[in-house]
Scaffold this motif. Structure first.
Motif, PDB file in Angstrom:
ATOM      1  N   ASP A 205       0.905  -0.881  -0.007  1.00 42.91           N
ATOM      2  CA  ASP A 205      -0.161   0.282  -0.017  1.00 42.91           C
ATOM      3  C   ASP A 205       0.595   1.267  -0.312  1.00 42.91           C
ATOM      4  O   ASP A 205       0.879   2.139  -0.410  1.00 42.91           O
ATOM      5  CB  ASP A 205      -1.190   0.398   1.604  1.00 42.91           C
ATOM      6  N   GLY A 206       1.924   1.063   0.514  1.00 43.03           N
ATOM      7  CA  GLY A 206       2.965   2.611   0.553  1.00 43.03           C
ATOM      8  C   GLY A 206       3.104   2.708  -1.025  1.00 43.03           C
ATOM      9  O   GLY A 206       3.572   3.989  -1.064  1.00 43.03           O
ATOM     10  N   LEU A 207       3.785   1.658  -1.401  1.00 45.06           N
ATOM     11  CA  LEU A 207       4.776   1.620  -2.463  1.00 45.06           C
ATOM     12  C   LEU A 207       3.321   2.481  -3.711  1.00 45.06           C
ATOM     13  O   LEU A 207       3.949   3.401  -4.560  1.00 45.06           O
ATOM     14  CB  LEU A 207       4.804   0.832  -3.499  1.00 45.06           C
ATOM     15  N   SER A 208       2.134   2.004  -3.289  1.00 41.56           N
ATOM     16  CA  SER A 208       1.079   2.621  -4.326  1.00 41.56           C
ATOM     17  C   SER A 208       0.613   3.949  -3.951  1.00 41.56           C
ATOM     18  O   SER A 208       0.464   4.384  -5.506  1.00 41.56           O
ATOM     19  CB  SER A 208      -0.014   1.728  -4.471  1.00 41.56           C
ATOM     20  N   MET A 209       0.644   4.347  -2.856  1.00 40.90           N
ATOM     21  CA  MET A 209       0.555   6.063  -3.064  1.00 40.90           C
ATOM     22  C   MET A 209       2.172   6.878  -3.764  1.00 40.90           C
ATOM     23  O   MET A 209       1.919   8.708  -4.084  1.00 40.90           O
ATOM     24  CB  MET A 209       0.965   6.132  -1.363  1.00 40.90           C
ATOM     25  N   LEU A 210       3.010   6.224  -4.411  1.00 42.61           N
ATOM     26  CA  LEU A 210       4.732   6.662  -4.800  1.00 42.61           C
ATOM     27  C   LEU A 210       3.293   7.571  -6.760  1.00 42.61           C
ATOM     28  O   LEU A 210       2.563   6.532  -6.736  1.00 42.61           O
ATOM     29  CB  LEU A 210       5.177   5.393  -5.287  1.00 42.61           C
ATOM     30  N   PRO A 211       4.153   8.080  -6.829  1.00 42.08           N
ATOM     31  CA  PRO A 211       4.055   9.044  -8.235  1.00 42.08           C
ATOM     32  C   PRO A 211       4.135   7.913  -9.074  1.00 42.08           C
ATOM     33  O   PRO A 211       4.620   7.454  -8.436  1.00 42.08           O
ATOM     34  CB  PRO A 211       5.014   9.921  -8.139  1.00 42.08           C
ATOM     35  N   VAL A 212       3.355   8.447 -10.132  1.00 42.43           N
ATOM     36  CA  VAL A 212       2.672   6.693 -11.345  1.00 42.43           C
ATOM     37  C   VAL A 212       3.917   6.634 -11.880  1.00 42.43           C
ATOM     38  O   VAL A 212       4.315   5.817 -12.016  1.00 42.43           O
ATOM     39  CB  VAL A 212       1.446   8.056 -12.125  1.00 42.43           C
ATOM     40  N   ALA A 213       4.816   7.737 -12.036  1.00 39.37           N
ATOM     41  CA  ALA A 213       6.040   7.611 -13.140  1.00 39.37           C
ATOM     42  C   ALA A 213       6.927   6.740 -12.733  1.00 39.37           C
ATOM     43  O   ALA A 213       7.832   5.638 -12.741  1.00 39.37           O
ATOM     44  CB  ALA A 213       6.138   8.811 -13.467  1.00 39.37           C
ATOM     45  N   PHE A 214       7.038   7.121 -10.505  1.00 44.99           N
ATOM     46  CA  PHE A 214       8.134   6.523 -10.056  1.00 44.99           C
ATOM     47  C   PHE A 214       7.558   4.924  -9.457  1.00 44.99           C
ATOM     48  O   PHE A 214       8.074   4.106  -9.706  1.00 44.99           O
ATOM     49  CB  PHE A 214       8.197   6.919  -8.853  1.00 44.99           C
ATOM     50  N   ARG A 215       6.211   5.290  -9.189  1.00 46.88           N
ATOM     51  CA  ARG A 215       5.391   3.781  -9.186  1.00 46.88           C
ATOM     52  C   ARG A 215       6.027   2.639 -10.389  1.00 46.88           C
ATOM     53  O   ARG A 215       6.698   1.256  -9.526  1.00 46.88           O
ATOM     54  CB  ARG A 215       4.212   3.632  -8.378  1.00 46.88           C
ATOM     55  N   ARG A 216       5.774   2.594 -12.046  1.00 44.87           N
ATOM     56  CA  ARG A 216       6.492   1.744 -12.689  1.00 44.87           C
ATOM     57  C   ARG A 216       7.313   1.833 -13.478  1.00 44.87           C
ATOM     58  O   ARG A 216       7.569   0.714 -13.616  1.00 44.87           O
ATOM     59  CB  ARG A 216       5.105   2.679 -14.252  1.00 44.87           C
ATOM     60  N   ARG A 217       8.537   2.119 -12.220  1.00 43.94           N
ATOM     61  CA  ARG A 217       9.657   2.124 -12.460  1.00 43.94           C
ATOM     62  C   ARG A 217      10.224   0.979 -10.991  1.00 43.94           C
ATOM     63  O   ARG A 217      10.554   0.608 -11.605  1.00 43.94           O
ATOM     64  CB  ARG A 217      10.626   3.125 -11.652  1.00 43.94           C
ATOM     65  N   LEU A 218       9.016   0.339 -10.467  1.00 42.60           N
ATOM     66  CA  LEU A 218       9.634  -0.372  -8.857  1.00 42.60           C
ATOM     67  C   LEU A 218       9.843  -1.914 -10.067  1.00 42.60           C
ATOM     68  O   LEU A 218       8.869  -2.279 -10.771  1.00 42.60           O
ATOM     69  CB  LEU A 218       8.178   0.016  -8.234  1.00 42.60           C
ATOM     70  N   GLN A 219      10.547  -2.386  -9.435  1.00 42.78           N
ATOM     71  CA  GLN A 219      10.719  -4.131  -9.177  1.00 42.78           C
ATOM     72  C   GLN A 219      11.262  -4.401  -8.022  1.00 42.78           C
ATOM     73  O   GLN A 219      12.195  -4.400  -7.355  1.00 42.78           O
ATOM     74  CB  GLN A 219      11.438  -3.981 -10.349  1.00 42.78           C
ATOM     75  N   VAL A 220       9.785  -4.916  -7.289  1.00 48.53           N
ATOM     76  CA  VAL A 220       9.905  -5.724  -6.069  1.00 48.53           C
ATOM     77  C   VAL A 220      10.519  -6.916  -5.187  1.00 48.53           C
ATOM     78  O   VAL A 220      10.201  -7.373  -6.594  1.00 48.53           O
ATOM     79  CB  VAL A 220       8.859  -5.494  -5.416  1.00 48.53           C
ATOM     80  N   THR A 221      11.038  -7.323  -5.066  1.00 45.31           N
ATOM     81  CA  THR A 221      11.539  -8.477  -4.594  1.00 45.31           C
ATOM     82  C   THR A 221      11.574  -8.434  -2.780  1.00 45.31           C
ATOM     83  O   THR A 221      11.943  -7.982  -2.140  1.00 45.31           O
ATOM     84  CB  THR A 221      12.609  -9.098  -4.573  1.00 45.31           C
ATOM     85  N   HIS A 222      10.270  -9.560  -2.477  1.00 38.02           N
ATOM     86  CA  HIS A 222       9.507  -9.837  -1.016  1.00 38.02           C
ATOM     87  C   HIS A 222       9.887 -10.612  -0.717  1.00 38.02           C
ATOM     88  O   HIS A 222       9.177 -11.743  -1.636  1.00 38.02           O
ATOM     89  CB  HIS A 222       8.218  -8.789  -1.376  1.00 38.02           C
ATOM     90  N   GLN A 223      10.037 -10.959   0.181  1.00 38.69           N
ATOM     91  CA  GLN A 223      10.530 -12.367   1.392  1.00 38.69           C
ATOM     92  C   GLN A 223       9.269 -11.596   2.429  1.00 38.69           C
ATOM     93  O   GLN A 223       9.262 -11.000   2.955  1.00 38.69           O
ATOM     94  CB  GLN A 223      11.999 -12.072   2.264  1.00 38.69           C
ATOM     95  N   ALA A 224       8.839 -12.670   2.283  1.00 38.95           N
ATOM     96  CA  ALA A 224       7.631 -13.247   3.160  1.00 38.95           C
ATOM     97  C   ALA A 224       7.040 -13.928   3.826  1.00 38.95           C
ATOM     98  O   ALA A 224       7.378 -14.728   3.828  1.00 38.95           O
ATOM     99  CB  ALA A 224       5.634 -12.864   2.510  1.00 38.95           C
ATOM    100  N   ARG A 225       6.489 -13.900   4.822  1.00 38.07           N
ATOM    101  CA  ARG A 225       6.198 -15.379   5.194  1.00 38.07           C
ATOM    102  C   ARG A 225       4.926 -16.081   4.071  1.00 38.07           C
ATOM    103  O   ARG A 225       4.732 -15.561   3.912  1.00 38.07           O
ATOM    104  CB  ARG A 225       5.512 -15.175   7.032  1.00 38.07           C
ATOM    105  N   ILE A 226       5.271 -17.230   5.066  1.00 33.05           N
ATOM    106  CA  ILE A 226       4.283 -18.208   4.577  1.00 33.05           C
ATOM    107  C   ILE A 226       3.067 -17.610   4.270  1.00 33.05           C
ATOM    108  O   ILE A 226       1.856 -18.142   3.169  1.00 33.05           O
ATOM    109  CB  ILE A 226       4.716 -19.847   4.966  1.00 33.05           C
TER     110      ILE A 226
END
Length: 380
Positions: A205-226
């Motif tokens: 949700d935090g990343l979704s609040m970034l400006p559209v141009a910035f958000r489209r540049r994101l490539q996220v690797t996320h380690q999450a609990r099972i």
């Protein structure tokens, strides 16, 4: 010249990874190493292959009078088993890395008059290390400021840093990944070896609040609990944020190599890897950590300008987006933060700790090793 060393560590990654790094260095120097831990510790994949391991009983000092009594009984049994091990392995020194499984090994060493040292990974001296600090021959620290470490122990305290794997250490010689104004912005999200639910709940949700141009540049690797991973994956997909998710990242050095920014807990191993590699971070300390040691861990890197720390009580999507924009929208500022993070690293930690334990095993100084110097540390 070969010596025998016993390394004793509790069964969490924060204790086992530095113990494994020291074991590899000592073996490289021609010594023999044995590991003492619990059932969790000996199951870490790839850390202690080919090294003899021993599981000793070790209770936890919890549960009131009955719990303390059970813990004391387990500790005494563990100490007796350690003494039997020492009769056959004959260690020249025993080194503890914290965690309750380290305690019976150290108690056995005290009983047998074997030189001892402890290594503290955090910026607050852990419970087991506090219990034995007055009796061990040397205390190795990862930070210059270590809370709960008595000033009278300064003479035998050595600042070495926290130990990291060779693959992470190799990142130190590589440049910060190129960041172009309209290029891919790579974010690594990790809660440590166990993951962190709060990161899965807040980061998308935090990343979704970034400006559209910035958000489209994101490539996220996320380690999450099972238990969180599917909901988190669905959230990224719903928000159209490119993300790869996993419950465990076996290639962490590779992930760090290409990350422009890391969002993470402030565990000792995570901080050591970030500062060694030189990666800026947004840190969210675990509020339930004993003695709030993760907040203490984050302080040095944050004050240096290599990280921003957000108290979990204030870690909201809005606050995360605000901090992301302050860092991510200015490539020069981000690269500067990377350099400041790198300046906090202590890349010679493995060498310096190995020198220290070799000096304990050779008090007459007949071995060709570098003698470590006591740290000029501040104590709290």
């Amino acid at each position: 010249m070969a010596k025998h060393f016993v390394l004793a560590a509790g069964g969490t990654g924060g204790h086992m990874v530095p113990a494994a790094a020291l074991a590899a260095e000592l073996i490289k120097r021609g010594h023999y190493v044995a590991l003492v831990s619990d059932e969790r510790g000996v199951r870490f994949p790839g850390l202690f292959e080919g090294i003899q391991t021993h599981i000793l009983p070790a209770g936890r000092l919890t549960g009131g009078p009955i719990g303390y009594l059970k813990a004391a009984r387990a500790m005494l049994n563990g100490r007796a088993m350690a003494i039997e091990l020492y009769k056959s392995f004959r260690p020249d020194a025993v080194i503890g890395f914290g965690g309750y499984p380290a305690l019976p090994a150290l108690l056995g060493a005290f009983n047998q008059g074997i030189p001892t040292a402890v290594h503290e990974q955090n910026a607050v001296l852990g419970r087991v290390n506090r219990l034995v600090a007055g009796k061990v021959d040397a205390i190795a620290t990862s930070y210059a400021d270590v809370a709960r470490l008595a000033p009278k122990l300064q003479a035998k305290t050595h600042l070495v840093g926290n130990l990291v794997r060779d693959a992470v250490l190799a990142l130190r010689s590589k440049p910060y990944p190129l960041l172009e104004e309209d290029g891919i912005f790579r974010v690594l999200v990790t809660g440590g070896s166990q993951g962190a639910s709060v990161l899965s709940q807040v980061v998308p949700d935090g990343l979704s609040m970034l400006p559209v141009a910035f958000r489209r540049r994101l490539q996220v690797t996320h380690q999450a609990r099972i238990e969180d991973i599917e909901a988190c994956r669905a959230k990224y997909a719903e928000l159209s944020i490119a993300a790869d998710l996993a419950t465990y990242l076996p290639d962490m050095p590779e992930q760090l190599a290409w990350a422009h920014l890391v969002i993470a807990r402030a565990g000792a191993s995570t901080l050591a890897e970030l500062t060694c590699a030189g990666r800026p971070a947004i840190l969210v300390p675990l509020p339930s950590a004993t003695d709030d040691h993760q907040t203490a861990n984050a302080r040095e890197m944050t004050l240096a300008g290599g990280a921003r720390t957000i108290d979990q009580r204030h870690f909201t999507p809005v606050e995360l987006a605000k901090q992301m924009q302050k860092l991510g929208l200015d490539p020069e500022a981000l690269q500067n933060a990377a350099g400041r993070a790198r300046a906090c690293g202590r890349p010679d930690a493995v060498r310096d700790l190995a020198n220290l334990v070799e000096s304990l095993a050779d008090p007459l100084g007949t071995m060709p090793i570098g003698k470590p110097q006591p740290a000029k540390a501040a104590f709290a």
